[in-house]
Enzyme design. Structure first.
Site, PDB file in Angstrom:
ATOM      1  N   TYR A   1       0.862  -1.189   0.000  1.00 47.61           N
ATOM      2  CA  TYR A   1       0.000   0.000   0.000  1.00 47.61           C
ATOM      3  C   TYR A   1       0.890   1.227   0.000  1.00 47.61           C
ATOM      4  O   TYR A   1       1.860   1.310   0.757  1.00 47.61           O
ATOM      5  CB  TYR A   1      -0.894   0.006   1.242  1.00 47.61           C
ATOM      6  CG  TYR A   1      -1.793   1.224   1.330  1.00 47.61           C
ATOM      7  CD1 TYR A   1      -2.854   1.403   0.436  1.00 47.61           C
ATOM      8  CD2 TYR A   1      -1.589   2.198   2.309  1.00 47.61           C
ATOM      9  CE1 TYR A   1      -3.680   2.526   0.526  1.00 47.61           C
ATOM     10  CE2 TYR A   1      -2.411   3.312   2.404  1.00 47.61           C
ATOM     11  CZ  TYR A   1      -3.449   3.471   1.500  1.00 47.61           C
ATOM     12  OH  TYR A   1      -4.267   4.583   1.590  1.00 47.61           O
TER      13      TYR A   1
ATOM     14  N   ASP B   1       9.342   2.823   0.091  1.00 47.42           N
ATOM     15  CA  ASP B   1       8.269   3.493   0.812  1.00 47.42           C
ATOM     16  C   ASP B   1       8.430   3.125   2.289  1.00 47.42           C
ATOM     17  O   ASP B   1       8.012   2.056   2.726  1.00 47.42           O
ATOM     18  CB  ASP B   1       6.901   3.062   0.267  1.00 47.42           C
ATOM     19  CG  ASP B   1       5.760   3.786   0.961  1.00 47.42           C
ATOM     20  OD1 ASP B   1       6.020   4.499   1.954  1.00 47.42           O
ATOM     21  OD2 ASP B   1       4.606   3.639   0.510  1.00 47.42           O
TER      22      ASP B   1
ATOM     23  N   LYS C   1       3.996   8.998   8.944  1.00 46.44           N
ATOM     24  CA  LYS C   1       3.717   8.428  10.263  1.00 46.44           C
ATOM     25  C   LYS C   1       4.690   8.942  11.349  1.00 46.44           C
ATOM     26  O   LYS C   1       4.521  10.072  11.788  1.00 46.44           O
ATOM     27  CB  LYS C   1       3.640   6.911  10.168  1.00 46.44           C
ATOM     28  CG  LYS C   1       2.491   6.540   9.198  1.00 46.44           C
ATOM     29  CD  LYS C   1       2.078   5.111   9.070  1.00 46.44           C
ATOM     30  CE  LYS C   1       0.795   5.026   8.260  1.00 46.44           C
ATOM     31  NZ  LYS C   1       0.839   4.232   7.069  1.00 46.44           N
TER      32      LYS C   1
HETATM   33  C1  LIG Z   1       0.219   4.747   5.665  1.00 42.62           C
HETATM   34  C2  LIG Z   1       1.012   4.495   4.442  1.00 42.62           C
HETATM   35  C3  LIG Z   1       0.959   5.355   3.324  1.00 42.62           C
HETATM   36  C4  LIG Z   1      -0.024   6.486   3.241  1.00 42.62           C
HETATM   37  O1  LIG Z   1       0.196   7.471   4.184  1.00 42.62           O
HETATM   38  P1  LIG Z   1      -1.011   8.452   4.562  1.00 42.62           P
HETATM   39  O2  LIG Z   1      -0.378   9.427   5.509  1.00 42.62           O
HETATM   40  O3  LIG Z   1      -2.072   7.624   5.183  1.00 42.62           O
HETATM   41  O4  LIG Z   1      -1.453   9.097   3.306  1.00 42.62           O
HETATM   42  C5  LIG Z   1       1.825   5.125   2.295  1.00 42.62           C
HETATM   43  N1  LIG Z   1       2.694   4.105   2.312  1.00 42.62           N
HETATM   44  C6  LIG Z   1       2.766   3.246   3.345  1.00 42.62           C
HETATM   45  C7  LIG Z   1       3.771   2.151   3.336  1.00 42.62           C
HETATM   46  C8  LIG Z   1       1.910   3.409   4.438  1.00 42.62           C
HETATM   47  O5  LIG Z   1       1.949   2.524   5.440  1.00 42.62           O
END
Ligand SMILES: *Cc1c(COP(=O)(O)O)cnc(C)c1O
Length: 422
Positions: free
Chosen positions: A144, A239, A267
Site C-alpha cells: 500500500y 516506501d 507516520k
Molecule cells: C500509511 C502508508 C501510506 C499512506 O500514508 P497516509 O499518511 O495515510 O497518506 C503510504 N505508504 C505506506 C507504506 C503506508 O503505510
C-alpha cells in the site's frame, strides 16, 4: 463491555460520512462490529467514549512509537502553536527537521516536507518520472502506498480488508502505467524489465511489507531490486512511511543495508501530526520546482506545528538509542505468546501480525488465503479483554516504547488464553 455512547456517536457519524469514518481502516465491518469512538489516549492506553480503557496496539497506525501524548512532544506543539499555526512561508523549523531526517537517512540528499504519506509517494513517483523521462512504474501486490490513482491496484490495507482489488473511480488509463509484480518474487520483476526495461521510471516497494499484514522481505529480495533497477537505470523507491524510524533510526534501509535512490517517510516523522517527507538523490530532487519542472506544492507543507511534533519525536528517538532494543524485547514477548497460542506470526522489529493460516505468509496470495472470520474472533476476544488491535487481518500490530512490561505481560496472558476461550 458497554458501547452505548460509541453507538450513539456512530449512528450520527454514519449519516454524515461514508461508513461513519474518515478512513476505511477505522471501520469495524470486517470484524462484525461498529467502531468504538476514542475519547482520549495516554502512554499505551486509549479510552473510549463509554469509559472503556484498552491497551492500544494500533498506535494511530504507526506514528505513536513513543506512545500517546509524550509530554515533550505535546509541549513542543503547544509552544509552536503560541507562535502561529501556519505561515505559508519559510521558518526555522523546516531546515532543522530536514537536517535531522537527513542525518539518519543520508540517502535523502535533498528532501521535501509534505502533509501525508500519500502525497510523499505520489510526489516521489512524479519526480522519478520527471527525472527518467519514463512513464511506467512497478509496484508489488499487497503493498500500500497511499490512495493516489495510479497505486490503487492490488493495494493492501483497507482495500484488502474490503476486497477491493482495484479502486473504482480510477480510469483504466491512469493505471495503464502501473505494472504489478509479486512480493518476494524476483522472476516477476525480471520479466517486466525484460519486456519494458527502457520504459520503467521506478520500482516502489515497502522494504518490509506491513499493509497486507506484516510480510518480511526474503533474503536477497531487496538486494535484487537494487541490482535490477541500477542495471536498467530505473529509480528504486523505498516506501518507508511505516518502517522509517521504526525498524531502526535509519529505517529499513539501515536495517537491511540496502540503499534506495528515493525514500518516502510519514507516520513517525510527523510525531502524530500530519507531516510526511520524500527525498533522495540530489539529481532527482533537483528536477522538482522551482529548480526543475516537476511540480509539487502545498499550502500547509512544513507547517510549523507539525514540524515541531516531528522534530521533538525524532530528537527523543535519537537521544535514546535503547528504545529500539526495548521495542525488540517487548515485541519478541508478544510473538512468543502468539506462537504459544498456536498462531502463525510474522514479525519484523516492533511490527507483527498473527495470520490465521497454517502456511507461511510470504506474499499477497498467502495473506488473502487467511481465515478472516477467525481473525474477527481473535480481534473481538482481545477487544473484550481490553486489548485494542487493528480491525483487520491485513494490518500490523504496532508496539510502542510506552508499552509497559506489565501491559505486555497482560497482553501475552490474554493472547495465550485465546485458544482456551469459551
Ligand atoms: C500509511 C502508508 C501510506 C499512506 O500514508 P497516509 O499518511 O495515510 O497518506 C503510504 N505508504 C505506506 C507504506 C503506508 O503505510
Amino acid at each position: 463491555m458497554n458501547t452505548e455512547r460509541s453507538q450513539v456517536l456512530y449512528n450520527e457519524a454514519v449519516k454524515l460520512m461514508p461508513g461513519g469514518v474518515n478512513s476505511p481502516v477505522r471501520a469495524f465491518k470486517a470484524v462484525g462490529r461498529t467502531p468504538i469512538f476514542i475519547e482520549s489516549a495516554k502512554g499505551d492506553r486509549i479510552t473510549d467514549a463509554d469509559g472503556n480503557e484498552f491497551i492500544d496496539y494500533v498506535c494511530s497506525w504507526g506514528p505513536n512509537i513513543l506512545g500517546h501524548g509524550r509530554p515533550e512532544v505535546v509541549e513542543a506543539v503547544k509552544k509552536a502553536c503560541e507562535k502561529g499555526l501556519t505561515f505559508g512561508a519559510c521558518h526555522e523549523g523546516e531546515p532543522a527537521l530536514a537536517k535531522l531526517i537527513q542525518k539518519h537517512f543520508p540517502s535523502m540528499e535533498m528532501l521535501r516536507l509534505v502533509n501525508s504519506g500519500t502525497e510523499a509517494v505520489m510526489s516521489a513517483i512524479r519526480a522519478s518520472r520527471g527525472f527518467t523521462g519514463r512513464d511506467k512504474i512497478i509496484k508489488f501486490e499487497g503493498c500500500y502506498h497511499g490512495h493516489s490513482d495510479g497505486l490503487l491496484v492490488k493495494a493492501g490495507s483497507g482495500l484488502m480488508t474490503n476486497s477491493i482489488p482495484s479502486g473504482a473511480g480510477v480510469p483504466q488509463s491512469f493505471t495503464d502505467c502501473t505494472l504489478l509484480a509479486g512480493y518476494n518474487d524476483p522472476s516477476s520483476v525480471e520479466s517486466l524489465f525484460e519486456k519494458y526495461g527502457g520504459e520503467i521510471a521506478c520500482v516502489i516497494v515497502e522494504p518490509c511489507a506491513a499493509n497486507m499484514g506484516v510480510v518480511l522481505p526474503k533474503k536477497g529480495f531487496l538486494e535484487f531490486l537494487r541490482e535490477i533497477t541500477s542495471k536498467y537505470n530505473s529509480v528504486l523507491i523505498f516506501d518507508e512511511v511505516i518502517t522509517g524510524f521504526r525498524l531502526s533510526l535509519g529505517g529499513a534501509q539501515k536495517y537491511y543495508g540496502v540503499i534506495p535512490d528515493m525514500t518516502t517517510l510519514g507516520k513517525i516523522v510527523g510525531g502524530g501530526m500530519p507531516l510526511a517527507a520524500y527525498g533522495g538523490k540530489r539529481e532527482i530532487m533537483e528536477c522538482v520546482a522551482p529548480l526543475g519542472s516537476v511540480y509539487q506544492a502545498g499550502t500547509l507543507s512544513g507547517n510549523p506545528t507539525a514540524v515541531a511534533a516531528g522534530k521533538a519525536t525524532l530528537e527523543i528517538l535519537e537521544q535514546n538509542p535503547g528504545i529500539y532494543l526495548a521495542l525488540e524485547e517487548k515485541s519478541a514477548r508478544l510473538e512468543a505468546s502468539m506462537k504459544k497460542a498456536g498462531l502463525n506470526v510474522n514479525r519484523c522489529g516492533s511490527l507483527l501480525t498473527a495470520f490465521f493460516t497454517d502456511k507461511p505468509v510470504e506474499n499477497y496470495d498467502g495473506a488473502v488465503s487467511c481465515n478472516v472470520k477467525k481473525y474477527g474472533e481473535y480481534f473481538n476476544y482481545l477487544l473484550e479483554n481490553g486489548i485494542y488491535t487493528a480491525p483487520s487481518q491485513f494490518e500490523a500490530m504496532f508496539v510502542s516504547f510506552a508499552h509497559s512490561d506489565e501491559d505486555i505481560s497482560k497482553t501475552c496472558q490474554i493472547i495465550e488464553s485465546f485458544a482456551d476461550r469459551k
